[in-house]
Design a protein around this motif. Structure first.
Motif, PDB file in Angstrom:
ATOM      1  N   ILE A  81       0.840  -1.202   0.000  1.00 12.43           N
ATOM      2  CA  ILE A  81       0.000   0.000   0.000  1.00 12.43           C
ATOM      3  C   ILE A  81       0.874   1.251   0.000  1.00 12.43           C
ATOM      4  O   ILE A  81       0.637   2.192  -0.758  1.00 12.43           O
ATOM      5  CB  ILE A  81      -0.957  -0.014   1.205  1.00 12.43           C
ATOM      6  CG1 ILE A  81      -2.005  -1.115   1.011  1.00 12.43           C
ATOM      7  CG2 ILE A  81      -1.625   1.355   1.389  1.00 12.43           C
ATOM      8  CD1 ILE A  81      -2.981  -1.249   2.151  1.00 12.43           C
ATOM      9  N   ARG A  84       2.389   1.779  -3.506  1.00 11.17           N
ATOM     10  CA  ARG A  84       1.438   2.281  -4.503  1.00 11.17           C
ATOM     11  C   ARG A  84       1.149   3.760  -4.277  1.00 11.17           C
ATOM     12  O   ARG A  84       0.979   4.523  -5.237  1.00 11.17           O
ATOM     13  CB  ARG A  84       0.136   1.485  -4.448  1.00 11.17           C
ATOM     14  CG  ARG A  84       0.143   0.178  -5.202  1.00 11.17           C
ATOM     15  CD  ARG A  84       0.052   0.330  -6.717  1.00 11.17           C
ATOM     16  NE  ARG A  84      -1.206   0.892  -7.163  1.00 11.17           N
ATOM     17  CZ  ARG A  84      -2.313   0.190  -7.398  1.00 11.17           C
ATOM     18  NH1 ARG A  84      -2.306  -1.147  -7.210  1.00 11.17           N
ATOM     19  NH2 ARG A  84      -3.407   0.774  -7.826  1.00 11.17           N
ATOM     20  N   ILE A 189      -5.497   7.441   2.663  1.00 13.41           N
ATOM     21  CA  ILE A 189      -6.601   6.486   2.669  1.00 13.41           C
ATOM     22  C   ILE A 189      -7.856   7.185   3.171  1.00 13.41           C
ATOM     23  O   ILE A 189      -7.928   7.600   4.328  1.00 13.41           O
ATOM     24  CB  ILE A 189      -6.289   5.272   3.570  1.00 13.41           C
ATOM     25  CG1 ILE A 189      -4.881   4.726   3.289  1.00 13.41           C
ATOM     26  CG2 ILE A 189      -7.352   4.205   3.382  1.00 13.41           C
ATOM     27  CD1 ILE A 189      -4.646   4.257   1.890  1.00 13.41           C
ATOM     28  N   LYS A 197     -10.460   3.623   0.875  1.00 10.97           N
ATOM     29  CA  LYS A 197      -9.891   3.591  -0.464  1.00 10.97           C
ATOM     30  C   LYS A 197      -8.732   4.578  -0.531  1.00 10.97           C
ATOM     31  O   LYS A 197      -8.820   5.674   0.013  1.00 10.97           O
ATOM     32  CB  LYS A 197     -10.942   3.959  -1.504  1.00 10.97           C
ATOM     33  CG  LYS A 197     -12.129   2.993  -1.580  1.00 10.97           C
ATOM     34  CD  LYS A 197     -13.119   3.431  -2.630  1.00 10.97           C
ATOM     35  CE  LYS A 197     -14.336   2.515  -2.681  1.00 10.97           C
ATOM     36  NZ  LYS A 197     -13.969   1.113  -3.014  1.00 10.97           N
ATOM     37  N   ALA A 198      -7.681   4.167  -1.210  1.00 11.01           N
ATOM     38  CA  ALA A 198      -6.572   5.085  -1.456  1.00 11.01           C
ATOM     39  C   ALA A 198      -7.027   6.125  -2.466  1.00 11.01           C
ATOM     40  O   ALA A 198      -7.645   5.794  -3.480  1.00 11.01           O
ATOM     41  CB  ALA A 198      -5.365   4.326  -1.990  1.00 11.01           C
ATOM     42  N   ASP A 215      -8.683  -0.015  -3.523  1.00 12.84           N
ATOM     43  CA  ASP A 215      -9.167  -0.343  -2.180  1.00 12.84           C
ATOM     44  C   ASP A 215      -7.965  -0.527  -1.266  1.00 12.84           C
ATOM     45  O   ASP A 215      -6.984  -1.177  -1.650  1.00 12.84           O
ATOM     46  CB  ASP A 215     -10.002  -1.621  -2.197  1.00 12.84           C
ATOM     47  CG  ASP A 215     -11.311  -1.449  -2.956  1.00 12.84           C
ATOM     48  OD1 ASP A 215     -11.778  -0.304  -3.079  1.00 12.84           O
ATOM     49  OD2 ASP A 215     -11.859  -2.466  -3.428  1.00 12.84           O
ATOM     50  N   ALA A 216      -8.040   0.041  -0.069  1.00 17.46           N
ATOM     51  CA  ALA A 216      -6.860   0.021   0.796  1.00 17.46           C
ATOM     52  C   ALA A 216      -7.242   0.061   2.270  1.00 17.46           C
ATOM     53  O   ALA A 216      -7.279   1.142   2.869  1.00 17.46           O
ATOM     54  CB  ALA A 216      -5.946   1.194   0.457  1.00 17.46           C
TER      55      ALA A 216
END
Length: 232
Positions: A81, A84, A189, A197-198, A215-216
């Motif tokens: 995460i 990204r 987030i 969500k990110a 999605d995170a």
């Protein structure tokens, strides 16, 4: 497990191999393709940024608590995460970056070795002091660690080309957005909808736009928690 045995396990652990596995099996498979970022993630000893008794967990695909000094603790985001989010910033050499909720400074070290000039913001002075020690070793002279309220940002070093929030927020990071330079980007987030969500928020003049990245699931940062709602 006795203390002596714990130290023996840590001493025998192949951290370099664990970093390569983290990059190859977690980060690359989550659509992270930036070669410079992948190289830095493999080089920086993530295990140095976690407590002694959690070093062998440093490369696991989970958010890792590194301090319980503050309410709900402080943590390092899961590697995939975090990677990204950083990739979405599309950093260039010399970019001014605010690292919010920097914890012990792992993310700041990654950003610095990518060529950014980093302001690492942490709300707890004890954690900030540990981040300063690690920044001196791994920060390339590019990290300024400061202590203060996370949601307020750090105006003294603004404006920023990029801001990363290391966790989830329920309330809009208004003060942080205001500290972005024109065309600056903020990633974090968004937990406002209840489905984390990110997101990437970009400033253009006085306007801002945002888009969902992926999605995170991530822990909520207490400083960005929405006020409790009263039900009558």
């Amino acid at each position: 497990m006795t203390v002596a045995f714990k130290h023996k396990v840590v001493a025998m652990f192949d951290f370099a191999r664990a970093r390569r596995t983290m990059v190859d099996c977690q980060v690359r498979t989550f659509d992270v393709t930036d070669r410079a970022l992948l190289s830095v993630l493999e080089d920086i000893p993530r295990e140095h940024f976690v407590p002694e008794d959690r070093k062998v967990l440093a490369f696991s695909d989970q958010h890792l608590v590194v301090s319980h000094n503050i309410e709900h603790g402080r943590f390092l985001l899961a590697p995939l995460i975090f990677a990204r989010l950083v990739q979405a910033l599309e950093l260039v050499e010399g970019a001014r970056v605010l690292d919010v909720g920097a914890a012990t400074g792992y993310g700041s070290a990654v950003l610095a070795q990518l060529g950014a000039n980093v302001t690492a913001l942490e709300s707890d002075e004890a954690i900030a002091e540990r981040a300063r020690e690690l920044a001196a070793e791994f920060g390339q002279g590019r990290i300024n660690v400061v202590a203060g309220p996370l949601a307020a940002g750090y105006k003294a070093d603004a404006p920023y080309d990029a801001i990363i929030i290391n966790g989830a927020f329920e309330t809009a990071p208004t003060a942080l957005i205001a500290q972005l330079a024109d065309n600056g980007k903020l990633v974090g987030i968004d937990f406002d909808s209840g489905a984390p969500k990110a997101v990437l928020i970009q400033r253009s003049g006085l306007a801002t736009g945002s888009r969902t990245l992926f999605d995170a699931p991530a822990p909520l940062l207490e400083e960005f928690r929405a006020p409790a709602k009263f039900v009558f």
